[in-house]
Design an enzyme around this catalytic site. Sequence first.
Site, PDB file in Angstrom:
ATOM      1  N   MET A  89       0.798  -1.221   0.000  1.00 35.25           N
ATOM      2  CA  MET A  89       0.000   0.000   0.000  1.00 35.25           C
ATOM      3  C   MET A  89       0.837   1.280   0.000  1.00 35.25           C
ATOM      4  O   MET A  89       0.417   2.301   0.525  1.00 35.25           O
ATOM      5  CB  MET A  89      -0.957  -0.004   1.205  1.00 35.25           C
ATOM      6  CG  MET A  89      -1.928  -1.160   1.207  1.00 35.25           C
ATOM      7  SD  MET A  89      -2.936  -1.230  -0.297  1.00 35.25           S
ATOM      8  CE  MET A  89      -4.071   0.110   0.048  1.00 35.25           C
ATOM      9  N   HIS A 108      -3.812  -4.932  -9.812  1.00 34.27           N
ATOM     10  CA  HIS A 108      -4.808  -3.933  -9.409  1.00 34.27           C
ATOM     11  C   HIS A 108      -6.203  -4.487  -9.745  1.00 34.27           C
ATOM     12  O   HIS A 108      -6.395  -5.042 -10.827  1.00 34.27           O
ATOM     13  CB  HIS A 108      -4.553  -2.620 -10.157  1.00 34.27           C
ATOM     14  CG  HIS A 108      -5.492  -1.545  -9.751  1.00 34.27           C
ATOM     15  ND1 HIS A 108      -5.337  -0.846  -8.563  1.00 34.27           N
ATOM     16  CD2 HIS A 108      -6.619  -1.075 -10.324  1.00 34.27           C
ATOM     17  CE1 HIS A 108      -6.336   0.011  -8.441  1.00 34.27           C
ATOM     18  NE2 HIS A 108      -7.125  -0.105  -9.503  1.00 34.27           N
TER      19      HIS A 108
HETATM   20  C1  GRF Z   1      -5.845  -7.029  -4.187  1.00 34.28           C
HETATM   21  O1  GRF Z   1      -7.172  -6.756  -4.536  1.00 34.28           O
HETATM   22  C2  GRF Z   1      -4.898  -6.340  -5.149  1.00 34.28           C
HETATM   23  O2  GRF Z   1      -5.404  -6.247  -6.457  1.00 34.28           O
HETATM   24  C3  GRF Z   1      -4.776  -4.965  -4.559  1.00 34.28           C
HETATM   25  O3  GRF Z   1      -4.779  -5.158  -3.175  1.00 34.28           O
HETATM   26  C4  GRF Z   1      -5.467  -6.379  -2.871  1.00 34.28           C
HETATM   27  C5  GRF Z   1      -4.505  -7.221  -2.101  1.00 34.28           C
HETATM   28  O4  GRF Z   1      -5.096  -8.413  -1.618  1.00 34.28           O
HETATM   29  N1  GRF Z   1      -3.593  -4.302  -5.060  1.00 34.28           N
HETATM   30  P1  GRF Z   1      -4.164  -9.560  -1.049  1.00 34.28           P
HETATM   31  O5  GRF Z   1      -3.315  -8.913   0.060  1.00 34.28           O
HETATM   32  O6  GRF Z   1      -3.309 -10.080  -2.149  1.00 34.28           O
HETATM   33  O7  GRF Z   1      -5.092 -10.580  -0.493  1.00 34.28           O
END
Ligand code: GRF
Length: 193
Positions: A89, A108
């Site tokens: 993030m 994404h």
């Molecule tokens: C996913 O939806 C990804 O596309 C976005 O953040 C979310 C991460 O989910 N960038 P996870 O941590 O892989 O379960």
Amino acid sequence: MNIGILISGRGSNMAAIIDAVNRGEIPDSRVAIVISDKPNAAGLIKAAERGVETKVIERLGRSREDHDKEIISVLKDREVDLVCLAGYMRLLSPLFISSFPEKIINIHPSLLPSYPGLNVHERVLEAGEKITGCTVHFVNEELDAGPVILQRKVEVNIGDTPETLSERVLAIEHQAYIEALKIIHRRNILNKQ
Ligand code: GRF
């Protein structure tokens, strides 16, 4: 490919990548390390359960670049040559991007260039979209804007909530990330020939 994965949370895409590598679906590959900027990221436990080295590198009030410098040095030390962002993030600094040219990819949960940024599923539903999906792309200095590697579509159902939609998109994300890694592996082979 010596893969390093950056996470901040749940780590379901990370787990899907590690499992695919362990099943031998992505040839000549290993996951060298999982790095989280959050000490309580659930993905850290999933990585450790799968026998992958984990490391927490918090920002701790440092500049973006100073934080990235520590991450870059750990990735270089483990000889990582492909960085996968999986729910990481934070925006990467220009230094990070230039340290791994064309070697950083992200997933994404929308069909980019539509709906970059956060709260994607809420915005997709508010706009009344009938189709959404996910995108795996190279990372550049702009948010969710680098060259697309692949996209997968998901239909929006009547009555979908952000939760039901995100659950269906997430299942497709896991497949898409693995497909993208296979594409990158093939591309690497072609580039070497
Ligand atoms: C996913 O939806 C990804 O596309 C976005 O953040 C979310 C991460 O989910 N960038 P996870 O941590 O892989 O379960």
